[in-house]
Design a protein around this motif. Structure first.
Motif, PDB file in Angstrom:
ATOM      1  N   PRO A  18       0.810  -1.207   0.000  1.00 26.22           N
ATOM      2  CA  PRO A  18       0.000   0.000   0.000  1.00 26.22           C
ATOM      3  C   PRO A  18       0.857   1.276   0.000  1.00 26.22           C
ATOM      4  O   PRO A  18       1.147   1.779  -1.074  1.00 26.22           O
ATOM      5  N   ASP A  23     -15.086  -3.534  -0.044  1.00 20.97           N
ATOM      6  CA  ASP A  23     -13.671  -3.306   0.253  1.00 20.97           C
ATOM      7  C   ASP A  23     -12.868  -4.589  -0.001  1.00 20.97           C
ATOM      8  O   ASP A  23     -12.563  -5.346   0.922  1.00 20.97           O
ATOM      9  N   SER A  41      -9.875  -4.944  -0.459  1.00 23.11           N
ATOM     10  CA  SER A  41      -8.567  -4.981   0.217  1.00 23.11           C
ATOM     11  C   SER A  41      -8.687  -5.695   1.566  1.00 23.11           C
ATOM     12  O   SER A  41      -7.721  -6.328   2.018  1.00 23.11           O
ATOM     13  N   LEU A  57      -3.195  -3.965   0.381  1.00 24.09           N
ATOM     14  CA  LEU A  57      -3.420  -2.959  -0.667  1.00 24.09           C
ATOM     15  C   LEU A  57      -4.138  -1.777  -0.014  1.00 24.09           C
ATOM     16  O   LEU A  57      -4.567  -1.882   1.140  1.00 24.09           O
ATOM     17  N   ASN A  58      -4.329  -0.676  -0.726  1.00 23.36           N
ATOM     18  CA  ASN A  58      -5.142   0.425  -0.184  1.00 23.36           C
ATOM     19  C   ASN A  58      -6.599   0.208  -0.559  1.00 23.36           C
ATOM     20  O   ASN A  58      -6.902  -0.175  -1.693  1.00 23.36           O
ATOM     21  N   ALA A  59      -7.489   0.502   0.390  1.00 25.03           N
ATOM     22  CA  ALA A  59      -8.929   0.332   0.161  1.00 25.03           C
ATOM     23  C   ALA A  59      -9.425   1.393  -0.808  1.00 25.03           C
ATOM     24  O   ALA A  59      -9.258   2.595  -0.580  1.00 25.03           O
ATOM     25  N   ALA A  87      -9.243  -1.418  -5.433  1.00 26.71           N
ATOM     26  CA  ALA A  87      -8.117  -1.324  -4.496  1.00 26.71           C
ATOM     27  C   ALA A  87      -6.897  -0.808  -5.253  1.00 26.71           C
ATOM     28  O   ALA A  87      -6.794  -0.965  -6.477  1.00 26.71           O
ATOM     29  N   LEU A  89      -2.766  -0.816  -5.739  1.00 23.59           N
ATOM     30  CA  LEU A  89      -1.586  -1.654  -5.524  1.00 23.59           C
ATOM     31  C   LEU A  89      -0.329  -0.858  -5.874  1.00 23.59           C
ATOM     32  O   LEU A  89      -0.304  -0.137  -6.873  1.00 23.59           O
TER      33      LEU A  89
END
Ligand SMILES: Cc1ncc(COP(=O)(O)O)c(C=O)c1O
Length: 388
Positions: free
Chosen positions: A33, A339, A341, A352-354, A366, A368
């Motif tokens: 992330p 979500d 992630s 990963l980032n949501a 998400a 990456l």
């Protein structure tokens, strides 16, 4: 040049780093992330930092022209953009620069426009100054063709600007999908800004990482309208991975926006990291060869990511990034919920980032970070595919 010369550290050594990317998750999680890269520091940067430590040179940043000169020389070399160094001001980081300029160009309760999905802190910065966030989302989410998708929605921007907006936060290249906005769009944006009296704060932090095939066009270079309404924010913190050192610049190229920057606290220089200034000057002056290796590696990694997705996760849609080390992935076809992630972290042990944090249009998506070794990328995508 190329990937081998970067000699990326093995995971066991990367895990010894003390930065946010490596301390947020337990050791069984592959962290993809936080926007830090796994590459070793550029040698000219490492050298000035080592020398400073050896001199115990850890005081305040000095009031010199070194940083402005380095940024102006880099901009001329990289993008053929001439900047008058009088219009370059040092701040601690892009976030602080954005907030300090926003404080001066908007009043509490004003409307400030963003184009989601976009870097999550944009909306925090607007709220921090008491203004309202207004969304003019990007248009053309990608379909099945990974080479297409996403652009500024000029009609939506005009409609929001005409209702009275004090400012627009431009992200170019646009995080989270690595979209490089085209000259015609930036010119049209500047015309709209001029017609409706909207300040444009252009976050150009990812610009040094534009990948082969795309051309970065600095906002302030497109027209007199852009210069009259625009502020550019540039730093070496993404390109050379210096985020923890705290040095960035705000650039103006017209007396009207410069007047606002001149009102920044005279103390802003002393709030900037001295080591950050030293490292940034070294990066912009002597960091081209290292950056070329990074760009090669990222170019290779994005193609590797295309191949891994096609092979392992063909239902995931995305647009091949033009810039940077971020990929914006649409997991909705996999049924992993709003979500994905969270599901991926639980079952694949990959962070990963949501996507929903980048605006409501990010629900089911998400982000990456592929600023890592090809092996890490393969491992991450293999784990994610096995989680389905
Ligand atoms: C678009 C964008 N702006 C700003 C930042 C943060 O910059 P800084 O650490 O200089 O505030 C990032 C970091 O990932 C970013 O992606």
């Amino acid at each position: 040049m190329g990937m081998d010369s970067l000699s990326i550290d093995p995971l066991a050594r990367l895990r010894k780093r003390r930065s946010a990317k490596w301390r947020t998750f337990p050791d069984d999680v592959l962290p993809l992330p936080v926007a830090e890269m796994d590459f070793p520091l550029a040698e000219p940067v490492a050298k000035v930092l080592r020398e400073a430590i050896d001199r115990s040179d850890t005081g305040y940043a000095a009031p010199t022209r070194d940083l402005a000169d380095a940024v102006a020389n880099y901009a001329r070399r990289a993008w053929d953009w001439s900047i008058d160094t009088d219009g370059i001001r040092t701040v601690a980081d892009v976030g602080i620069g954005m907030v300090e300029v926003l404080r001066r160009v908007v009043a509490a309760g004003d409307r400030v426009v963003i184009s989601p999905p976009v870097y999550e802190p944009f909306s925090w910065w607007i709220r921090e100054v008491g203004a309202h966030v207004v969304e003019a989302p990007l248009a053309d989410a990608p379909s099945s063709d990974a080479s297409e998708g996403w652009r500024l929605d000029l009609d939506a921007l005009e409609s929001e600007f005409s209702e009275g907006a004090a400012a627009y936060l431009l992200c170019n290249p646009h995080n989270p999908m690595g979209l490089v906005h085209r000259r015609e769009e930036l010119t049209a944006l500047a015309e709209l800004a001029d017609r409706y009296g909207v300040h444009v704060l252009a976050d150009e932090i990812h610009a040094p990482l534009v990948l082969p095939g795309a051309e970065f066009v600095p906002f302030l270079s497109v027209s007199q309208e852009a210069r009259r309404w625009g502020f550019s924010f540039l730093s070496a913190s993404k390109g050379w991975n210096l985020a923890g050192l705290k040095a960035a610049t705000v650039i103006t190229a017209d007396p009207a926006p410069k007047r606002y920057v001149d009102r920044l606290s005279p103390h802003s220089l002393y709030r900037t990291g001295h080591l950050g200034v030293l490292a940034t000057v070294a990066a912009f002056n002597d960091g081209d060869p290292w950056l070329a290796d990074v760009v090669d590696t990222l170019d290779h990694n994005r193609r590797h990511l295309d191949a891994l997705l096609t092979e392992l996760l063909p239902a995931v849609r995305y647009r091949h990034p033009d810039a940077g080390f971020l990929a914006w992935l649409d997991f909705r076809a996999l049924g992993w919920g709003d979500d994905p992630s969270a599901h991926i972290l639980d079952t694949a042990r990959v962070a990963l980032n949501a996507g929903h944090r980048y605006g409501t249009s990010g629900i089911g998506w998400a982000r990456l970070n592929f600023g890592c070794s090809p092996q890490t990328l393969t491992e991450a995508l293999t784990r994610i595919a096995a989680a389905s």
